[in-house]
Design an enzyme around this catalytic site. Structure first.
Site, PDB file in Angstrom:
ATOM      1  N   GLU A  63       0.796  -1.313   0.126  1.00 47.38           N
ATOM      2  CA  GLU A  63      -0.098   0.037  -0.112  1.00 47.38           C
ATOM      3  C   GLU A  63       0.703   1.359  -0.068  1.00 47.38           C
ATOM      4  O   GLU A  63       0.577   2.151  -0.724  1.00 47.38           O
ATOM      5  CB  GLU A  63      -0.804  -0.233   1.425  1.00 47.38           C
ATOM      6  CG  GLU A  63      -1.998  -1.239   1.355  1.00 47.38           C
ATOM      7  CD  GLU A  63      -2.965  -1.002   0.376  1.00 47.38           C
ATOM      8  OE1 GLU A  63      -3.412   0.509  -0.033  1.00 47.38           O
ATOM      9  OE2 GLU A  63      -3.902  -1.760   0.137  1.00 47.38           O
ATOM     10  N   GLU A 164      16.561  -1.189   9.388  1.00 50.45           N
ATOM     11  CA  GLU A 164      15.336  -2.033  10.084  1.00 50.45           C
ATOM     12  C   GLU A 164      14.036  -1.750   9.132  1.00 50.45           C
ATOM     13  O   GLU A 164      13.808  -0.446   9.234  1.00 50.45           O
ATOM     14  CB  GLU A 164      14.978  -1.256  11.584  1.00 50.45           C
ATOM     15  CG  GLU A 164      13.879  -1.982  12.203  1.00 50.45           C
ATOM     16  CD  GLU A 164      13.278  -1.306  13.638  1.00 50.45           C
ATOM     17  OE1 GLU A 164      13.695  -1.763  14.526  1.00 50.45           O
ATOM     18  OE2 GLU A 164      12.531  -0.251  13.242  1.00 50.45           O
ATOM     19  N   GLU A 179      -1.675   4.938  18.761  1.00 47.32           N
ATOM     20  CA  GLU A 179      -1.037   4.893  19.930  1.00 47.32           C
ATOM     21  C   GLU A 179       0.122   5.661  20.440  1.00 47.32           C
ATOM     22  O   GLU A 179       0.236   6.012  21.483  1.00 47.32           O
ATOM     23  CB  GLU A 179      -0.675   3.147  19.832  1.00 47.32           C
ATOM     24  CG  GLU A 179      -0.238   2.827  21.314  1.00 47.32           C
ATOM     25  CD  GLU A 179       1.193   2.909  21.545  1.00 47.32           C
ATOM     26  OE1 GLU A 179       1.463   2.458  22.937  1.00 47.32           O
ATOM     27  OE2 GLU A 179       2.041   3.125  20.708  1.00 47.32           O
TER      28      GLU A 179
END
Ligand code: 0O2
Length: 223
Positions: A63, A164, A179
């Protein structure tokens, strides 16, 4: 002898100290360039896969891709927090998320398919996999983290650069960004009743991923 271009109000530096600082700055710049190039190479490999999937399979698993290099301030802050020596070899060894790539996929199956397609490339090696989809964090965080190494060829020679890569679905990403905002608003001290709702929302996001995968299978007969 001291340096001629001494800023006013600062203690005088010896030529040797000035040379050492210049060397540190050059080494750090070279290190950061390596991370940026490594990150860009990983992003390009993913873009190539995305285009190939789009052209040949008519089913694009990606996406969105985003990249970021950690700022020198947050590298130093993380090194200090983790007790890592402020030397380039130690930073290279222990701070493994200086270069970061985030890949947002449609479905959970795409996350694993893409991770395999990337990490099976001959010059990429995997240092560490943290599968927070199979084993979510206690707060509900889900994502697949892979620390890989990719070669970057600088004028001084090749360097293996750790990058990463976080693979996650749209639902996982929506949860993580919300969050993250709440965590920062409360400076890490999120009230208990909100913490519970955040964890419940992660379970809802996981159900949504499962439901979407089932819908996709029902329509296409495959993941
Ligand atoms: P940024 O700006 O996103 O890079 P460490 O990396 O050693 O500090 P840990 O837990 O060993 O910590 O590493 P891990 O689990 O691989 O997680 C590192 C990154 O994953 C974080 O980077 C976040 O991007 C993401 N992450 C991990 N846990 C959570 C979570 O509970 N909520 C959210 N929203 N993201 C999470 P940074 O360095 O925090 O920030």
């Amino acid at each position: 002898m001291t340096s001629a271009a001494q800023p006013p109000g600062l203690p005088e530096l010896s030529d040797d100290a000035v040379r050492r600082f210049a060397q540190i700055r050059e080494d750090f710049t070279r290190m950061m360039l390596g991370y940026r190039f490594g990150m860009e190479q990983v992003a390009t490999r993913l873009e190539i896969l995305r285009e190939e999937f789009a052209e040949l399979h008519l089913d694009n698993p990606i996406e969105h891709i985003s990249t970021r290099v950690k700022s020198p301030e947050s590298i130093l802050e993380k090194a200090a927090r983790q007790g890592v020596e402020l030397e380039i070899p130690a930073l290279r060894e222990h701070i493994t998320d200086i270069a970061g790539v985030r890949v947002i996929c449609s479905f959970v199956a795409d996350v694993y398919r893409l991770m395999t397609a990337l990490t099976e490339q001959a010059d990429i090696s995997v240092r560490l996999v943290k599968d927070y989809i199979a084993n979510p964090k206690p707060n509900g965080y889900r994502s697949l983290h892979v620390i890989l190494e990719i070669p970057v060829f600088l004028s001084s020679g090749p360097v293996q650069v750790p990058v990463e890569v976080q693979f996650r679905t749209v639902a996982m990403d929506f949860w993580a960004s919300t969050e993250h905002k709440i965590f920062y608003k409360y400076e890490g001290d999120v009230p208990a009743h909100l913490r519970q709702r955040i964890t419940d929302a992660a379970a809802t996001a996981a159900r949504m991923d499962e439901e979407m995968a089932q819908l996709h299978r029902a329509v296409h007969g495959t993941d």
